[in-house]
Design an enzyme around this catalytic site. Structure first.
Site, PDB file in Angstrom:
ATOM      1  N   ASN A 251     -10.234   0.718   0.024  1.00 50.52           N
ATOM      2  CA  ASN A 251      -9.233   0.469   1.069  1.00 50.52           C
ATOM      3  C   ASN A 251      -9.770   0.812   2.452  1.00 50.52           C
ATOM      4  O   ASN A 251     -10.286   1.910   2.668  1.00 50.52           O
ATOM      5  CB  ASN A 251      -7.990   1.325   0.814  1.00 50.52           C
ATOM      6  CG  ASN A 251      -7.232   0.908  -0.426  1.00 50.52           C
ATOM      7  OD1 ASN A 251      -7.667   0.046  -1.180  1.00 50.52           O
ATOM      8  ND2 ASN A 251      -6.084   1.515  -0.637  1.00 50.52           N
TER       9      ASN A 251
ATOM     10  N   HIS B   4      -7.296   9.893   4.181  1.00 56.03           N
ATOM     11  CA  HIS B   4      -6.935   8.775   5.057  1.00 56.03           C
ATOM     12  C   HIS B   4      -7.282   9.121   6.501  1.00 56.03           C
ATOM     13  O   HIS B   4      -7.319  10.279   6.869  1.00 56.03           O
ATOM     14  CB  HIS B   4      -5.433   8.498   4.973  1.00 56.03           C
ATOM     15  CG  HIS B   4      -4.989   7.970   3.644  1.00 56.03           C
ATOM     16  ND1 HIS B   4      -4.058   8.599   2.879  1.00 56.03           N
ATOM     17  CD2 HIS B   4      -5.359   6.855   2.962  1.00 56.03           C
ATOM     18  CE1 HIS B   4      -3.846   7.893   1.772  1.00 56.03           C
ATOM     19  NE2 HIS B   4      -4.627   6.831   1.794  1.00 56.03           N
ATOM     20  N   GLY B   5      -7.488   8.107   7.297  1.00 59.81           N
ATOM     21  CA  GLY B   5      -7.742   8.331   8.718  1.00 59.81           C
ATOM     22  C   GLY B   5      -9.183   8.714   8.970  1.00 59.81           C
ATOM     23  O   GLY B   5     -10.060   8.420   8.160  1.00 59.81           O
TER      24      GLY B   5
ATOM     25  N   ASP C 185       0.845  -1.197   0.000  1.00 62.07           N
ATOM     26  CA  ASP C 185       0.000   0.000   0.000  1.00 62.07           C
ATOM     27  C   ASP C 185       0.885   1.253   0.000  1.00 62.07           C
ATOM     28  O   ASP C 185       1.784   1.370   0.828  1.00 62.07           O
ATOM     29  CB  ASP C 185      -0.878  -0.050   1.265  1.00 62.07           C
ATOM     30  CG  ASP C 185      -1.979   0.985   1.269  1.00 62.07           C
ATOM     31  OD1 ASP C 185      -2.375   1.447   0.171  1.00 62.07           O
ATOM     32  OD2 ASP C 185      -2.450   1.331   2.368  1.00 62.07           O
TER      33      ASP C 185
ATOM     34  N   SER D  94     -12.435   4.230   5.397  1.00 65.62           N
ATOM     35  CA  SER D  94     -12.964   4.208   6.767  1.00 65.62           C
ATOM     36  C   SER D  94     -13.722   5.497   7.048  1.00 65.62           C
ATOM     37  O   SER D  94     -13.143   6.569   7.027  1.00 65.62           O
ATOM     38  CB  SER D  94     -11.811   4.095   7.778  1.00 65.62           C
ATOM     39  OG  SER D  94     -11.141   2.876   7.625  1.00 65.62           O
TER      40      SER D  94
ATOM     41  N   ASN E  12      -8.577   0.718   6.503  1.00 57.78           N
ATOM     42  CA  ASN E  12      -7.469   0.528   7.439  1.00 57.78           C
ATOM     43  C   ASN E  12      -7.877   0.998   8.835  1.00 57.78           C
ATOM     44  O   ASN E  12      -8.005   0.208   9.763  1.00 57.78           O
ATOM     45  CB  ASN E  12      -6.229   1.289   6.931  1.00 57.78           C
ATOM     46  CG  ASN E  12      -4.992   1.020   7.764  1.00 57.78           C
ATOM     47  OD1 ASN E  12      -4.987   0.155   8.627  1.00 57.78           O
ATOM     48  ND2 ASN E  12      -3.929   1.776   7.524  1.00 57.78           N
TER      49      ASN E  12
END
Ligand SMILES: [Zn+2]
Length: 287
Positions: free
Chosen positions: A229, A177-178, A84, A210, A231
């Site tokens: 994706n 992200h996050g 990734d 997420s 995570n």
């Protein structure tokens, strides 16, 4: 069954569903994801960031563990072991170590350099039967210490990179992200639609899966996203279940401190998150 991501993503694109990429951090993570995918007869992608690879002592360790676990658990669904957000060097190292899929994230280079490096890695990956993901337009948020702003990719640049023969393409569409901030503007479906029009059959990848509202994820899949994706969500589920176990004092009862007992609620929570995502992405019974 360890395979590249090429066929599973072609099938997903044609079938209008998406395959989940779930990032792994250790043995428990890997086992939970593999068992859940098998139970639901779903293809799955195990994501490994460079940081997680280093944490697990190196790509060779990761490849050996995943290969052996896939075999010893008797996993029959297609499983891709994927780097990734790989650097140029990281991508080469993973191909060498036995990964079946890599991502080269050249989004921080200018488009010409991204193109040149991606082109070289496409040749190398394909010569070894390894699939490759490229990225255009940086994904916002933080990943392994690199912070991006959540920009929208240029559809023409996406086509340039797609034409190099990559197997899947990550393009920024306002995703990050996050954890998503309260004032997040949402996904740009206009950008996604324009990218899909330009890149045709190319499976598109949605990073930062997420915390994106379910309806937005479903809509993105209808517009050509074939890989999502995940995570942070598995990390939060694991931490939450582990905290509850310890706060309830269960580690102090009997042999509750045994790591196999201590880590069990977290591992079970990861399975539950993976189950919800496989249902949302529509990949159950598509193995
Ligand atoms: Zn990402």
């Amino acid at each position: 069954m360890l395979v590249s991501a090429t066929e599973m993503l072609k099938k997903a694109k044609a079938g209008h569903y998406a395959v989940g990429q779930f990032n792994i951090n250790n043995l428990e993570w890997t086992k939970s994801i593999l068992l859940q995918a098998q139970e639901m007869n779903s293809p799955v992608i195990l994501g490994v960031s460079e940081g997680a690879g280093k944490y697990m002592t190196g790509y060779k360790t990761v490849a050996a563990m995943v290969k052996a676990m896939d075999e010893e658990l008797g996993i029959t669904v297609p499983v891709a072991l994927h780097l990734d957000h790989g650097s140029y060097e990281g991508a080469k190292a993973c191909i060498e170590a036995g990964f079946t899929s890599i991502m080269f994230d050249g989004s921080h280079y200018d488009i010409e350099e991204n193109k040149a490096k991606t082109e070289e890695l496409v040749k190398l990956a394909h010569s070894k039967g390894v699939s490759i993901e490229a990225e255009v337009g940086s994904i916002g948020g933080e990943e392994d210490g690199v912070v991006g702003a959540g920009e929208c990719a240029d559809p023409d640049e996406c086509k340039t990179i797609a034409d190099l023969g990559v197997d899947m393409l990550a393009a920024g569409i306002g995703n990050i992200h996050g954890q998503y901030p309260a004032n997040w503007a949402g996904l740009s479906f206009e950008t996604l639609d324009a990218i899909q029009q330009k890149t045709g059959e190319m499976p598109l990848v949605l990073h930062g899966g997420s915390g994106i509202p379910e309806e937005m994820v479903k809509k993105a899949i209808t517009l050509g996203v074939s890989k999502v994706n995940v995570n942070t969500e598995c990390q939060l589920s694991f931490a939450d279940a582990t905290r509850k176990y310890i706060e309830a004092g269960k580690d102090l009862q009997g042999k509750g401190f045994d790591p196999r007992k201590l880590l069990a609620p977290g591992a079970e929570a990861i399975r539950e998150t993976v189950k919800e995502k496989i249902e949302l992405f529509g990949s159950a019974n598509q193995a």
